[in-house]
Design a protein around this motif. Structure first.
Motif, PDB file in Angstrom:
ATOM      1  N   MET A   1       2.416  -0.502  12.956  1.00  0.00           N
ATOM      2  CA  MET A   1       1.247  -0.954  11.906  1.00  0.00           C
ATOM      3  C   MET A   1       1.364  -0.320  10.692  1.00  0.00           C
ATOM      4  N   ARG A   2       1.020  -0.813   9.581  1.00  0.00           N
ATOM      5  CA  ARG A   2       0.853  -0.388   8.033  1.00  0.00           C
ATOM      6  C   ARG A   2      -0.510   0.026   7.956  1.00  0.00           C
ATOM      7  N   ASN A   3      -0.562   1.379   7.265  1.00  0.00           N
ATOM      8  CA  ASN A   3      -1.946   1.849   6.971  1.00  0.00           C
ATOM      9  C   ASN A   3      -2.028   1.474   5.369  1.00  0.00           C
ATOM     10  N   PRO A   4      -3.094   0.694   5.292  1.00  0.00           N
ATOM     11  CA  PRO A   4      -3.464   0.143   3.789  1.00  0.00           C
ATOM     12  C   PRO A   4      -3.582   1.165   2.818  1.00  0.00           C
ATOM     13  N   TRP A   5      -3.997   2.386   3.311  1.00  0.00           N
ATOM     14  CA  TRP A   5      -4.496   3.514   2.234  1.00  0.00           C
ATOM     15  C   TRP A   5      -3.504   4.227   1.749  1.00  0.00           C
ATOM     16  N   VAL A   6      -2.254   3.939   2.619  1.00  0.00           N
ATOM     17  CA  VAL A   6      -1.143   4.896   2.210  1.00  0.00           C
ATOM     18  C   VAL A   6      -0.056   4.042   1.539  1.00  0.00           C
ATOM     19  N   HIS A   7       0.267   2.838   2.143  1.00  0.00           N
ATOM     20  CA  HIS A   7       1.366   1.927   1.641  1.00  0.00           C
ATOM     21  C   HIS A   7       0.621   1.160   0.625  1.00  0.00           C
ATOM     22  N   ASP A   8       1.708   0.790  -0.663  1.00  0.00           N
ATOM     23  CA  ASP A   8       1.296   0.270  -1.690  1.00  0.00           C
ATOM     24  C   ASP A   8       1.355  -1.195  -1.330  1.00  0.00           C
ATOM     25  N   ASP A   9       0.138  -2.195  -1.647  1.00  0.00           N
ATOM     26  CA  ASP A   9       0.158  -3.444  -1.454  1.00  0.00           C
ATOM     27  C   ASP A   9       0.411  -4.095  -2.489  1.00  0.00           C
ATOM     28  N   VAL A  10       1.517  -3.954  -3.312  1.00  0.00           N
ATOM     29  CA  VAL A  10       2.029  -4.766  -4.641  1.00  0.00           C
ATOM     30  C   VAL A  10       2.771  -5.885  -4.016  1.00  0.00           C
ATOM     31  N   PRO A  11       2.028  -7.044  -4.807  1.00  0.00           N
ATOM     32  CA  PRO A  11       2.827  -8.544  -4.509  1.00  0.00           C
ATOM     33  C   PRO A  11       4.179  -8.151  -5.249  1.00  0.00           C
ATOM     34  N   ASP A  12       5.114  -9.045  -4.540  1.00  0.00           N
ATOM     35  CA  ASP A  12       6.465  -8.889  -5.206  1.00  0.00           C
ATOM     36  C   ASP A  12       6.613  -9.981  -6.408  1.00  0.00           C
ATOM     37  N   ASP A  13       5.564 -10.956  -6.367  1.00  0.00           N
ATOM     38  CA  ASP A  13       6.002 -12.044  -7.328  1.00  0.00           C
ATOM     39  C   ASP A  13       5.214 -11.549  -8.738  1.00  0.00           C
ATOM     40  N   THR A  14       4.162 -10.597  -8.585  1.00  0.00           N
ATOM     41  CA  THR A  14       3.554 -10.267 -10.082  1.00  0.00           C
ATOM     42  C   THR A  14       3.739  -8.881 -10.168  1.00  0.00           C
ATOM     43  N   GLY A  15       3.997  -7.885  -9.527  1.00  0.00           N
ATOM     44  CA  GLY A  15       4.200  -6.589  -9.919  1.00  0.00           C
ATOM     45  C   GLY A  15       3.382  -5.906 -10.908  1.00  0.00           C
ATOM     46  N   ASN A  16       2.299  -6.346 -11.071  1.00  0.00           N
ATOM     47  CA  ASN A  16       1.492  -5.680 -12.109  1.00  0.00           C
ATOM     48  C   ASN A  16       0.262  -4.814 -11.644  1.00  0.00           C
ATOM     49  N   GLY A  17       0.210  -4.416 -10.199  1.00  0.00           N
ATOM     50  CA  GLY A  17      -0.848  -3.529  -9.837  1.00  0.00           C
ATOM     51  C   GLY A  17      -1.018  -3.601  -8.310  1.00  0.00           C
ATOM     52  N   TYR A  18      -1.970  -3.141  -8.184  1.00  0.00           N
ATOM     53  CA  TYR A  18      -2.361  -2.815  -6.628  1.00  0.00           C
ATOM     54  C   TYR A  18      -3.447  -3.935  -6.398  1.00  0.00           C
ATOM     55  N   ASP A  19      -3.347  -4.244  -5.012  1.00  0.00           N
ATOM     56  CA  ASP A  19      -4.385  -5.334  -4.277  1.00  0.00           C
ATOM     57  C   ASP A  19      -5.055  -4.305  -3.203  1.00  0.00           C
ATOM     58  N   GLY A  20      -6.277  -4.887  -2.877  1.00  0.00           N
ATOM     59  CA  GLY A  20      -7.054  -4.542  -1.971  1.00  0.00           C
ATOM     60  C   GLY A  20      -7.875  -3.132  -1.874  1.00  0.00           C
ATOM     61  N   PRO A  21      -7.769  -2.543  -0.707  1.00  0.00           N
ATOM     62  CA  PRO A  21      -8.495  -1.312  -0.591  1.00  0.00           C
ATOM     63  C   PRO A  21      -7.801  -0.078  -1.622  1.00  0.00           C
ATOM     64  N   VAL A  22      -6.626  -0.184  -1.915  1.00  0.00           N
ATOM     65  CA  VAL A  22      -6.185   0.996  -2.836  1.00  0.00           C
ATOM     66  C   VAL A  22      -6.614   0.908  -4.035  1.00  0.00           C
ATOM     67  N   ARG A  23      -6.726  -0.267  -4.751  1.00  0.00           N
ATOM     68  CA  ARG A  23      -7.376  -0.601  -5.844  1.00  0.00           C
ATOM     69  C   ARG A  23      -8.987   0.058  -5.973  1.00  0.00           C
ATOM     70  N   LEU A  24      -9.470  -0.429  -4.881  1.00  0.00           N
ATOM     71  CA  LEU A  24     -10.734   0.003  -4.839  1.00  0.00           C
ATOM     72  C   LEU A  24     -11.308   1.410  -4.795  1.00  0.00           C
ATOM     73  N   LEU A  25     -10.428   2.134  -4.042  1.00  0.00           N
ATOM     74  CA  LEU A  25     -10.353   3.492  -3.857  1.00  0.00           C
ATOM     75  C   LEU A  25     -10.056   4.201  -5.370  1.00  0.00           C
ATOM     76  N   ALA A  26      -8.888   3.793  -5.933  1.00  0.00           N
ATOM     77  CA  ALA A  26      -8.595   4.259  -7.322  1.00  0.00           C
ATOM     78  C   ALA A  26      -9.635   4.134  -8.277  1.00  0.00           C
ATOM     79  N   ALA A  27     -10.287   3.037  -8.273  1.00  0.00           N
ATOM     80  CA  ALA A  27     -11.458   2.882  -9.219  1.00  0.00           C
ATOM     81  C   ALA A  27     -12.520   3.913  -8.971  1.00  0.00           C
ATOM     82  N   PHE A  28     -12.920   3.893  -7.645  1.00  0.00           N
ATOM     83  CA  PHE A  28     -13.996   4.729  -7.135  1.00  0.00           C
ATOM     84  C   PHE A  28     -13.697   6.174  -7.642  1.00  0.00           C
ATOM     85  N   MET A  29     -12.332   6.551  -7.357  1.00  0.00           N
ATOM     86  CA  MET A  29     -12.330   7.920  -7.626  1.00  0.00           C
ATOM     87  C   MET A  29     -12.255   8.393  -9.001  1.00  0.00           C
TER      88      MET A  29
END
Length: 163
Positions: A1-29
């Motif tokens: 099972m992957r931890n979404p807070w640790v692993h990057d959820d970068v889609p393979d087709d776009t490659g231009n950023g993070y999705d999901g909780p990682v982007r939300l956490l980064a924006a909050f911090m």
């Protein structure tokens, strides 16, 4: 099972950023850090907040907040540099002026001491320049005296027989 807070959820087709909780956490911090540092700089510059009147704690707080403000401005400056050099230069000058004004408002006695030391240095440089002028004016006499002394020593050494 992957931890979404640790692993990057970068889609393979776009490659231009993070999705999901990682982007939300980064924006909050980043947002909270920018609000904290920016608010402290603005409130301290206005005289509303003063954590320490002087001493080493005040100097440390000033240094840390100034460094954080510059570190937070760096990604923005680099992004603006990709858009326009003139805009990046203007933002760099505004950031430097704001942080410099903050440091100057928090540490005025340090800058007064620096200006006093500069005035003393100018006075000492004038007296040192006078010393150099004195040495330059007496140098022909010193050279003549030194050569005369050398002549006396060599004449005495030649007159004394070696046993």
């Amino acid at each position: 099972m992957r931890n979404p807070w640790v692993h990057d959820d970068v889609p393979d087709d776009t490659g231009n950023g993070y999705d999901g909780p990682v982007r939300l956490l980064a924006a909050f911090m980043w947002g909270s850090l920018a609000l904290l540092v920016g608010g402290f700089v603005l409130l301290s510059g206005a005289g509303v907040v003063d954590l320490a009147d002087g001493g080493s704690l005040g100097e440390v707080v000033t240094g840390v907040v100034a460094a954080l403000a510059l570190a937070l401005a760096l990604p923005l400056l680099l992004k603006l540099l990709a858009i326009s050099r003139a805009l990046a230069l203007l933002a760099f000058l505004a950031t430097g002026a704001t942080v410099g004004r903050f440091v100057l408002a928090r540490e005025p006695e340090r800058f007064r001491a620096l200006l006093d030391a500069r005035d003393q240095l100018v006075e000492n440089a004038d007296s040192l320049g006078g010393l150099f002028d004195f040495v330059d004016s007496m140098s022909p006499a010193v050279v003549d005296g030194a050569t005369a002394g050398i002549d006396v020593v060599t004449a005495a050494a030649v007159a004394v027989p070696v046993a």
